[in-house]
Design an enzyme around this catalytic site. Structure first.
Site, PDB file in Angstrom:
ATOM      1  N   ASP A 334      31.340 -35.476 -58.852  1.00 21.87           N
ATOM      2  CA  ASP A 334      30.843 -35.806 -57.519  1.00 21.87           C
ATOM      3  C   ASP A 334      31.791 -36.840 -56.920  1.00 21.87           C
ATOM      4  O   ASP A 334      32.444 -37.583 -57.653  1.00 21.87           O
ATOM      5  CB  ASP A 334      29.428 -36.368 -57.638  1.00 21.87           C
ATOM      6  CG  ASP A 334      28.904 -36.881 -56.309  1.00 21.87           C
ATOM      7  OD1 ASP A 334      28.935 -36.120 -55.336  1.00 21.87           O
ATOM      8  OD2 ASP A 334      28.495 -38.054 -56.263  1.00 21.87           O
ATOM      9  N   ASP A 531      25.847 -39.311 -59.621  1.00 26.05           N
ATOM     10  CA  ASP A 531      24.967 -40.482 -59.667  1.00 26.05           C
ATOM     11  C   ASP A 531      23.870 -40.497 -58.613  1.00 26.05           C
ATOM     12  O   ASP A 531      23.017 -41.372 -58.629  1.00 26.05           O
ATOM     13  CB  ASP A 531      25.794 -41.770 -59.525  1.00 26.05           C
ATOM     14  CG  ASP A 531      26.251 -42.000 -58.088  1.00 26.05           C
ATOM     15  OD1 ASP A 531      26.477 -41.008 -57.368  1.00 26.05           O
ATOM     16  OD2 ASP A 531      26.369 -43.165 -57.691  1.00 26.05           O
ATOM     17  N   ASP A 535      22.478 -35.175 -56.596  1.00 30.41           N
ATOM     18  CA  ASP A 535      23.240 -34.635 -57.728  1.00 30.41           C
ATOM     19  C   ASP A 535      22.334 -34.062 -58.814  1.00 30.41           C
ATOM     20  O   ASP A 535      22.818 -33.383 -59.723  1.00 30.41           O
ATOM     21  CB  ASP A 535      24.116 -35.728 -58.354  1.00 30.41           C
ATOM     22  CG  ASP A 535      25.209 -36.203 -57.410  1.00 30.41           C
ATOM     23  OD1 ASP A 535      25.646 -35.396 -56.577  1.00 30.41           O
ATOM     24  OD2 ASP A 535      25.604 -37.382 -57.499  1.00 30.41           O
TER      25      ASP A 535
END
Length: 647
Positions: A334, A531, A535
């Site tokens: 991410d 995080d 996600d």
């Protein structure tokens, strides 16, 4: 009865019997001809019944359940030796195998005790972590600070921390500032600056300032307790490969029993050896074939590996993760909060339609006040820095992957990306300004009011200092890296180029992230590192989800591995260490199998014509050494080189 007490009892039987055997070579016997038999019987029975009884009970329980276990081999081997000795003891006291029974049990128990000690020392990581807790703290009660035991602290209490003291429990600073040593939890050696509003973790150490913090979590809810729980669960979980080993053991033990019988018959019937010689070979097979090393090959590596991971701030939730990581070739990252710092700041406010910067920030901060998105926090922080009050909003709504909407003074307003602007059917004739900001790796947020665009805001989030090195290390370790983000392609390319990632997927909604992960998994197993709340689906979809510990609770619950330290290098370390733990399990199993494959023919007397044999006592010693070898092999995990070193 403890393993140590059983070993002492077996030695009480073994030492006199072995001494008597040595004396017999010189024509002497303790007790002489009259009492020699009773002497042998007494100390042989002490060892057999005193130290060997648990093995007998376990073997009998397995037999009643139509199973054969490791204890079956030990119980059967010692029982045959003891039973034969009972029949011969009064006929010829020195033609018995009582000393064999006692020595075998002593060696087996010695190996088990050493194994137990090694495993115990390997599992002390969690215990040492919990021992780091402060015992008391200065707590504000009725206007005065009193030093109270930590058991008396409750959420909401105000605690004062002086220089050099440990933080009693989790909380948030409300007054003062300092530098904290969080290495025992995060693995970060450098002190961390803490100011009002920052979180503190129980058991970390205050360096040089005095501050007050409000308690948020106590007892089992604290970060330290959660770490301990996760590590314990991981250490007691079973890897899929262990299930295969268990199945092999259920086949292996009966096979050994057959080999022992065939060995006895071969020597006694076909070779024509005496009963004692044939018995000795068959007992040696039973003892040396005990698959203890197989049984501990996986658990010891797990115990030691997850313990070391915990010291580095890496929490592996269960053993299945290790086997999954072994097959991973692609690591999906991410962007915001994982590759980047995750604390974006407003760099540009470009108003249109005659609106002032102050009015733009007032309207935008009002819209973002109820949002948890990092970009929303950046806008709110900018407004607060300019001392601008947010507008009051009504009918607030979040549009996932697009932005937020509400009514301000009865008129529709929004803050979001161009997809949300399209939903409002507004004219985007300022794209050249957007592209200029985006080319500078800035995320552009559009501010709309009364069906018109009144401003664009440039927000920038820079990569973490360790991200470039982490990506490079992943490539060296053989992983392909991919970046996913809900941000636009311009910004995604700039960030990806800066850290060395070639493959990117941008402009993704939360649901698109998990779909992209699923597509990538069609070619190879994947690990996803993230995080944020958005996600969570991707973390669950990936073969292995790695959640940053500073992320949302939902992300942490979805992850298979939790990184206490919010650093991408920790993710690399987690992947490398997990592979090394799994490889160590395979090495342990290899040596355990090789040991049995080589030793059983020797014990059966296959190489006796070359003078290579194993009496039962030596077989017992070899069996004990095989277990110690496996444990020692697992302990080498404490010495393997990793991208991040232990604090």
């Amino acid at each position: 009865m403890t393993m140590k007490k059983r070993l002492i009892i077996s030695l009480i039987g073994a030492i006199p019997l072995v001494s008597n055997m040595l004396l017999a070579f010189n024509g002497h016997m303790i007790g002489g001809e009259k009492y020699a038999a009773w002497f042998q019987l007494l100390f042989g029975s002490v060892a057999y019944w005193g130290a060997g009884l648990p093995y007998l009970k376990s073997a009998w329980a397995a037999f009643k359940n139509h199973r054969a276990t490791m204890d079956t081999l030990i119980g059967l081997g010692t029982s045959i030796s003891y039973g034969y000795s009972l029949l011969r003891v009064f006929e010829d006291p020195m033609a018995t195998y009582f000393e064999t029974v006692a020595v075998i049990l002593s060696l087996v128990l010695l190996g088990a005790l050493l194994e137990e000690r090694m495993k115990s020392s390997a599992s002390t990581a969690v215990e040492k972590l919990m021992d780091l807790q402060a015992k008391d703290a200065e707590v504000l009660r009725n206007g005065n600070f009193l030093r109270l035991p930590i058991e008396s602290i409750v959420p909401g209490d105000t605690v004062r921390v002086r220089p050099g003291e440990k933080i009693a429990t989790d909380g948030k600073i409300i007054e003062g500032k300092s530098f904290l040593d969080e290495s025992m939890v995060t693995g970060e050696a450098m002190p961390v600056t803490k100011m009002p509003g920052d979180s503190v973790i129980g058991a970390t150490i205050n360096h040089n300032g005095t501050f007050l913090f409000k308690v948020t979590k106590v007892g089992t809810d604290t970060v330290l307790s959660h770490i301990a729980t996760m590590v314990k669960e991981a250490q007691h979980s079973r890897a899929p490969i262990q299930k295969t080993v268990d199945k092999l053991t259920t086949i292996f033990v009966p096979l050994v029993l057959v080999i022992a019988i065939v060995t006895f018959l071969t020597w006694f019937v076909f070779v024509g050896s005496d009963f004692a010689t044939a018995l000795e070979y068959s007992v040696a097979v039973l003892i040396i074939a005990c698959p203890c090393a197989l049984g501990i090959a996986t658990p010891t590596a797990l115990l030691i590996g997850t313990g070391r991971a915990a010291k580095l701030g890496i929490l592996i939730k269960n053993a299945e993760v290790l086997e999954s990581i072994h097959n991973i070739r692609t690591v999906i990252l991410d962007k915001t909060g994982t590759i980047t710092v995750g604390k974006p700041r407003v760099t540009d406010v470009i108003p249109f339609k005659g609106y002032s910067t102050a009015k733009i920030l007032s309207l935008a901060s009002g819209l973002e006040a109820l949002s948890e998105h990092p970009l929303a926090k950046a806008i709110i922080a900018k407004a607060e820095a300019e001392q601008i009050k947010p507008d009051k909003v009504e009918n607030f709504d979040t549009i996932p992957g697009k932005g937020v909407t509400a009514l301000i003074n009865g008129k529709p307003a929004f803050v979001g990306n161009d997809k949300l602007a399209d939903d409002f059917k507004v004219n985007l004739d300022f794209r050249n300004k957007m592209e200029t900001l985006q080319s500078q790796a800035k995320t552009v947020v559009i501010v709309g009011y009364d069906y018109d665009v009144i401003a664009i805001i440039g927000i920038q989030d820079t990569p973490k200092s360790s991200s470039k090195k982490a990506v490079k290390t992943m490539h060296k370790a053989g992983f392909k890296t991919v970046m996913l983000t809900g941000d636009n392609t311009f910004v995604a390319k700039e960030i990806a180029t800066e850290v060395g990632i070639k493959t990117i997927f941008a402009d993704l909604l939360p649901c698109d992230k998990s779909k992209t992960v699923a597509r990538l998994q069609e070619n190879s197993a994947t690990a996803f590192v993230g995080d944020g709340i958005n996600d969570a689906p991707a973390l669950s979809t990936a073969t292995v989800g790695i959640a940053m510990g500073s992320g949302s609770d939902i992300a942490i619950e979805s992850g298979d591995i939790i990184l206490v330290k919010n650093d991408l290098m920790s993710a690399v370390t987690a992947l490398v260490l997990a592979k090394k733990i799994y490889n160590r399990i395979i090495i342990n199993l290899f040596w355990a199998f090789i040991y049995n494959i080589v030793s059983i023919p020797i014990a059966a007397g296959v190489f006796s014509t070359f003078g290579i044999t194993l009496v039962p006592e030596i077989a017992g010693l070899a069996m004990a050494l095989s277990s110690i070898t496996v444990v020692t092999s697992s302990l080498l995990l404490n010495r393997v080189t990793l991208p991040v070193k232990s604090p």
